[in-house]
Design a protein around this motif. Structure first.
Motif: not given
Length: 115
Positions: A38-48, A93-107
């Motif tokens: 997420x860049x300043x003033x922009x929406x969060x973007x999926x990178x990889x 840059x944010x790290x995200x863990x995803x599974x069905x019904x579960x979603x975790x984020x780093x700081x």
């Protein structure tokens, strides 16, 4: 549950950085892992994205050919190797863990590309 990113910093255009995200508190090998930014003033973007076993990856067009996502399930860590960095890659840059019904984020970790 905890996701801790590291490896961000200031780098000159054309340089490289390797981000790491260490996971704990959940069954890492069962989760898809994703890097967002997420860049300043922009929406969060999926990178990889990388699949749970690491056999499948996908990238935003803006980073394809420059960034590589990988994971080590034994170390419960996901990586983002960033090469040929451009000023427009500057973001948190944010790290995200995803599974069905579960979603975790780093700081998040700040990446700044500037001369």
């Amino acid at each position: 549950v905890q996701l801790v990113e590291s490896g961000g910093g200031l780098v000159q255009p054309g340089g490289s950085l390797r981000l790491s995200c260490a996971a704990s508190g959940f069954t890492f090998r069962n989760y898809f892992m994703r890097w967002y930014r997420q860049a300043p003033g922009k929406e969060r973007e999926l990178v990889a994205v990388i699949s749970s076993a690491g056999g499948s990856t996908n990238y935003a067009n803006s980073v394809k050919g420059r960034f590589t996502i990988s994971r080590d399930n034994a170390k419960k860590t996901v990586y983002l190797q960033m090469n040929s960095l451009k000023p427009e890659d500057t973001a948190v840059y944010y790290c995200n863990a995803w599974s069905v019904g579960l979603d975790y984020w780093g700081q998040g970790t700040q990446v700044t590309v500037s001369s």
